[in-house]
Design a protein around this motif. Structure first.
Motif, mmCIF file in Angstrom:
data_model
loop_
_atom_site.group_PDB
_atom_site.id
_atom_site.type_symbol
_atom_site.label_atom_id
_atom_site.label_comp_id
_atom_site.label_asym_id
_atom_site.label_seq_id
_atom_site.Cartn_x
_atom_site.Cartn_y
_atom_site.Cartn_z
ATOM 1 N N ARG A 64 0.830 -1.213 0.000
ATOM 2 C CA ARG A 64 0.000 0.000 0.000
ATOM 3 C C ARG A 64 0.862 1.260 0.000
ATOM 4 O O ARG A 64 0.540 2.226 -0.676
ATOM 5 C CB ARG A 64 -0.946 -0.001 1.192
ATOM 6 N N GLU A 65 1.948 1.235 0.748
ATOM 7 C CA GLU A 65 2.838 2.399 0.789
ATOM 8 C C GLU A 65 3.466 2.645 -0.575
ATOM 9 O O GLU A 65 3.618 3.793 -1.001
ATOM 10 C CB GLU A 65 3.928 2.204 1.856
ATOM 11 N N THR A 66 3.820 1.595 -1.290
ATOM 12 C CA THR A 66 4.381 1.736 -2.632
ATOM 13 C C THR A 66 3.363 2.381 -3.560
ATOM 14 O O THR A 66 3.686 3.305 -4.315
ATOM 15 C CB THR A 66 4.805 0.358 -3.186
ATOM 16 N N VAL A 67 2.126 1.921 -3.496
ATOM 17 C CA VAL A 67 1.071 2.487 -4.341
ATOM 18 C C VAL A 67 0.842 3.955 -3.983
ATOM 19 O O VAL A 67 0.707 4.799 -4.858
ATOM 20 C CB VAL A 67 -0.235 1.667 -4.219
ATOM 21 N N ARG A 68 0.855 4.275 -2.687
ATOM 22 C CA ARG A 68 0.679 5.668 -2.261
ATOM 23 C C ARG A 68 1.800 6.552 -2.804
ATOM 24 O O ARG A 68 1.559 7.655 -3.311
ATOM 25 C CB ARG A 68 0.634 5.778 -0.735
ATOM 26 N N LEU A 69 3.037 6.074 -2.735
ATOM 27 C CA LEU A 69 4.167 6.837 -3.260
ATOM 28 C C LEU A 69 4.016 7.071 -4.761
ATOM 29 O O LEU A 69 4.261 8.175 -5.258
ATOM 30 C CB LEU A 69 5.483 6.104 -2.971
ATOM 31 N N VAL A 89 1.200 7.074 -6.539
ATOM 32 C CA VAL A 89 0.076 7.988 -6.744
ATOM 33 C C VAL A 89 0.550 9.433 -6.569
ATOM 34 O O VAL A 89 0.222 10.315 -7.373
ATOM 35 C CB VAL A 89 -1.086 7.668 -5.785
ATOM 36 N N ASP A 90 1.330 9.670 -5.529
ATOM 37 C CA ASP A 90 1.816 11.022 -5.252
ATOM 38 C C ASP A 90 2.738 11.527 -6.357
ATOM 39 O O ASP A 90 2.595 12.647 -6.838
ATOM 40 C CB ASP A 90 2.536 11.080 -3.904
ATOM 41 N N ARG A 140 -6.759 7.874 -9.116
ATOM 42 C CA ARG A 140 -6.271 7.184 -7.918
ATOM 43 C C ARG A 140 -7.156 5.983 -7.598
ATOM 44 O O ARG A 140 -6.660 4.895 -7.301
ATOM 45 C CB ARG A 140 -6.229 8.146 -6.737
ATOM 46 N N GLU A 164 -5.750 2.242 -7.542
ATOM 47 C CA GLU A 164 -5.802 1.421 -6.337
ATOM 48 C C GLU A 164 -6.654 0.168 -6.534
ATOM 49 O O GLU A 164 -6.327 -0.894 -6.010
ATOM 50 C CB GLU A 164 -6.304 2.241 -5.154
#
Length: 92
Positions: free
Chosen positions: A45-50, A52-53, A62, A66
């Protein structure tokens, strides 16, 4: 659409190389390559958040990104992970 294809398309749309995306997202270029190829079946999830940003995805993009990364979270079938990895000495 497959997550890797979506990642590739967003990266190209932003005019970034895999190396540039990796640097901006503080990931390895190998991780980006594996995600695009589908070699990493369950991104963190953190990789996907990074990603996305860095890719500056809007709310709709987004949500699609996701849902491609985590289809089981939306009630879809979990992706086939293939045979499990065996760790020597691990109990089964």
């Amino acid at each position: 659409m497959r997550f890797g294809d979506m990642l590739h398309g967003h990266r190209k749309h932003r005019g970034l190389t895999q190396q540039q995306l990796a640097d901006l997202a503080t990931l390895s270029v190998r991780a980006v390559r594996n995600l695009e190829r589908g070699g990493a079946l369950r991104p963190r999830r953190e990789t996907v958040r990074l990603l996305v940003d860095v890719l500056r995805l809007d709310a709709d993009q987004r949500a699609q990104f996701e849902s491609a990364a985590f289809p089981e979270a939306l009630g879809g079938a979990p992706r086939d992970r293939g045979p499990g990895l065996r760790v020597p000495g691990a109990r089964v």
